[in-house]
Design an enzyme around this catalytic site. Structure first.
Site, short mmCIF file in Angstrom:
data_model
loop_
_atom_site.label_atom_id
_atom_site.label_comp_id
_atom_site.label_asym_id
_atom_site.label_seq_id
_atom_site.Cartn_x
_atom_site.Cartn_y
_atom_site.Cartn_z
CG ASP A 1 -1.71 1.10 1.41
OD1 ASP A 1 -2.53 1.56 0.38
OD2 ASP A 1 -1.54 1.69 2.27
CG ASP B 1 -0.91 2.46 7.05
OD1 ASP B 1 -1.25 2.43 5.90
OD2 ASP B 1 -0.82 3.61 7.73
CG ASP C 1 -4.25 -0.84 3.69
OD1 ASP C 1 -4.58 -0.69 2.60
OD2 ASP C 1 -3.56 -0.06 4.28
#
Length: 741
Positions: free
Chosen positions: A416, A616, A620
């Site tokens: 990410d 995080d 996600d």
């Protein structure tokens, strides 16, 4: 649930039922996702089947309360302590006999009632739940670890009682075996439950992000009501600094809203009349009046919770190596035990005309005692405990044991962007002055005008000026326009800071002189803020979410390890391409909505790849759960941490590569341990079929195998490519404890 036998038992029992299409069972979270036809079978029948198998059942969304979890842990701890006490007493007598301090002749009256009492009390007392589950499995023709344990325990009981009349059956030793194997099994179950109980509930943490109450405006009056009572169409007022409790649409006011917690993107977004807002995001600058559009199951946070649950159930099933072996090992041990009995009984009678049932019974019991996979059961945990300790020393917490096996198979690492590869907050990356202006003068005036603002971009400008040591004069007449910019009087000069359209309208200043620089910074995916002084453009500031210091090196190490890095972001394609180019990542996915991230992971998995996801944010969490290995950055949201298999404490991205290296080393140790265990069990069980193996020697062999596995587990670790902790880790590791994590 205890191991993969439980997964197989539940899956087989459910999928055999008419009307059930599929059953996905997750061992780590003790959950089952069942697709069935309600016209052909009821949920009650599904629950009844699981209860008959010996399991307790509860709704996955209604987890046990902390009090219930502690009570269950207390009960199992009491059973374990009671069994351990019985084991200590029995073990003391057995050691005294082996040492010659006690003999059968002098202590027979005591041993004749003490050892059978201890054995029966252990098997039918603390061990009763195990016996119940073993019986439920045998009724359905399912062989699992509970069945093997009880066969060994009952072999010990039968051998002990035969020892009253047959000296060839050493009564204390056989009763001792029944006690010890039951206690060992209780210990394994207690440790497993302890780990689960100490973990917080991910979905509960997620839903707790939404405020418990909302200010509903009805008939011109504000009243604070529980968020459960809010209905679509209600109007809710949200003041600056408050969390938005519902999904809705702005009907009055304008503000900047921080959606990073739910979308993962760091830049705040401007919201005004007609714009949507998401429950769980934070209102920053202005007061908003929001018309509620979605509540309950349809709200964003509830949808993410549902995605997490579905991803958890649909996550690829990883059958641990030792469980794969036990699937074959258990039936083989049972067959050998029965074969030994029939061989020495019917076989000897057919060959010699005289059956040798006593030797056959002795051989059968010895096979079951020797066959209890004590060393096999410890082979994996010991390697994982050691690997987990080494990981913890590097700031890596490996929460799921199956991650060790999966890590060695990784092919792709999906990263990410915001908060994982980047700092997660905006920073000034460039100051471009207009002709006749200096960089420091432009930054100084812009920071002075923004001092009174709480907007993240404004704070980034002020921080940049402070880092350069610039003095900022006091500003008067400050005025902020959410989503556009701000203006103030600085040193008697009118300073306007904001987006190009706002500056052109408010100051009447044309950015034509900086058009090329403006285009260049926007092409790099950066946010551009213009600064105008007294109606003239003085310069521009470029802001972006900067990469973490070790991001480039971490990506390089991933490629060196043979892993394919993939960038995943909700940003536009231009920004994603610019970040990927800076990191040296060749493959990226841009403009991915939060609910689509887990689908991207599944797409890779369907192509046959083994995927790790590093993230995080709340958005996600489903992808972290869906991935073969989910790796959460420890500074992220609690729901992301709870959804992950691995948690990295702090911000160090290179720990991702260290995790991969340690996982491979731990798996290698597991294979070595299993080979050592089989060197004992593989030889000892066939020898036991001869009827020549005394229970004492069987127990000594078990002790020797466990000792060998123990020594191998804690020595000789080689971690190629993993830096030593002293090179980059401080003497103390800062850890923030939140929600029990």
């Amino acid at each position: 649930m205890a191991c993969s036998f439980c997964v197989n038992s539940i899956t087989r029992a459910l999928e055999r039922m008419d009307g059930v299409y599929s059953a996905h069972v997750n061992l780590a979270h003790e959950e089952a996702l069942v697709r069935y036809d309600p016209s052909r079978i009821t949920a009650h029948r599904l629950r009844t089947t699981l209860l008959d198998l010996g399991y307790t059942v509860r709704d996955a969304r209604e987890g046990p309360t902390p009090e219930e979890e502690e009570a269950q842990l207390r009960r199992l701890r009491q059973d374990l302590l009671l069994a351990a006490a019985f084991s200590l007493v029995a073990g003391g007598f057995m050691v005294a006999m082996w040492a010659g301090l006690v003999t059968m002749a002098t202590s027979w009256p005591l041993l004749s009632w003490l050892m059978p009492t201890l054995a029966l009390a252990t098997v039918f007392g603390p061990g009763w739940p195990i016996l119940a589950m073993a019986w439920a499995s045998m009724r359905r023709g399912i062989l699992n670890q509970h069945v093997l344990l009880e066969l060994g325990a009952f072999a010990g009981l039968i051998g002990g009682f035969l020892g009253f009349n047959h000296p060839s059956f050493p009564m204390p030793d056989f009763f001792g075996v029944a006690i010890f194997v039951t206690t060992y099994h209780l210990l394994s179950g207690y440790v497993s439950l302890l780990v689960r109980t100490r973990s917080s509930q991910a979905v509960r943490a997620l839903l707790a992000l939404a405020p418990p109450t909302a200010r509903v405006v009805r008939e011109g009056r504000e009243e604070e009501v529980p968020v459960e009572e809010v209905r679509p169409g209600d109007w809710v007022r949200i003041r600056p600094g408050e969390s938005i409790p519902v999904d809705g649409e702005v009907v009055e006011g304008q503000s900047d809203v921080d959606e990073s917690l739910v979308t993962g993107e760091s830049m705040p977004v401007a919201r005004s009349v007609g714009d949507p807002v998401i429950g769980g995001s934070v209102n920053q600058t202005g007061t908003l009046l929001v018309r509620v559009t979605r509540v309950g199951e349809e709200s964003f946070l509830q949808q993410v919770a549902r995605h997490v649950e579905e991803a958890r159930a649909l996550k690829p099933s990883i059958l641990a190596l030792v469980d794969r072996i036990l699937l074959v090992y258990v039936p083989v041990v049972v067959v050998l035990a029965v074969g030994a009995l029939l061989g020495w009984g019917l076989g000897a009678w057919w060959l010699t005309g005289e059956p040798r049932w006593t030797r056959g019974l002795f051989a059968t019991m010895a096979v079951l005692v020797m066959g209890y996979p004590c060393a096999l059961g410890m082979a994996t945990p010991l390697a994982l405990i050691r690997g987990g300790g080494m990981a913890a020393a590097r700031g890596i917490l490996i929460r799921a044991g199956t991650a060790f096996q999966t890590l060695k198979n990784l092919t792709h690492v999906v990263l990410d962007k915001t908060g994982t590869l980047t700092q997660g907050r905006p920073a000034v990356t460039a100051v471009v002055p207009a002709p006749g202006w200096e960089e420091e003068a432009v930054l100084r005036l812009a920071a002075a005008a923004e001092q009174a603002s709480e907007h993240p971009l404004a704070r980034a400008v002020v921080t940049a000026a402070q880092e350069r040591g610039l003095s900022m004069p006091a500003a008067t007449g400050f005025q902020a326009l959410p989503g556009r910019g701000a203006r103030a009087l600085v040193d008697g000069r009118q300073v306007v800071v904001g987006n190009p359209r706002f500056v052109a309208e408010a100051a009447g200043a044309s950015p034509a002189t900086l058009a090329a620089a403006l285009e260049r910074q926007q092409t790099r995916g950066q946010t551009v803020v213009l600064v105008a002084v007294d109606g003239q453009v003085a310069g521009l500031l470029a802001l972006a979410d900067e990469l973490k210091p070790d991001a480039v090196q971490a990506v390089a190490r991933l490629r060196e390890a043979g892993l394919q890095p993939v960038l995943l972001t909700g940003d536009n394609r231009r920004t994603a391409q610019a970040v990927a180019a800076r990191l040296g990542i060749g493959q990226y996915r841009a403009e991915v909505l939060p609910q689509e991230k887990s689908a991207v992971i599944r797409e890779f998995q369907q192509q046959g790849f083994c995927v790790a996801m590093v993230g995080d944010g709340i958005n996600d969490a489903p992808a972290l759960m869906q991935a073969d290995v989910g790796i959460a950055i420890g500074a992220g949201a609690d729901i992301a941490i709870e959804a992950a298999d691995v948690v990295i404490v702090g911000e160090r991205l290179q720990a991702v590569v260290d995790t991969y290296t340690i996982g491979r080393a731990a798996y290698r140790k597991t294979v070595q341990n299993l080979a050592l265990a089989f060197a004992f069990n593989g030889i000892g069980v066939p020898l036991a079929t001869t009827g020549l193996v005394h229970p004492v020697w069987a127990m000594i062999a078990m002790v020797a195998s466990v000792t060998t596995v123990l020594l191998n587990s804690f020595g000789g670790w080689l971690l190629p490519g993993a830096p030593k902790p002293g090179r980059w880790m401080p003497g103390r590791l800062p850890v923030e404890v939140k929600h029990g994590t």
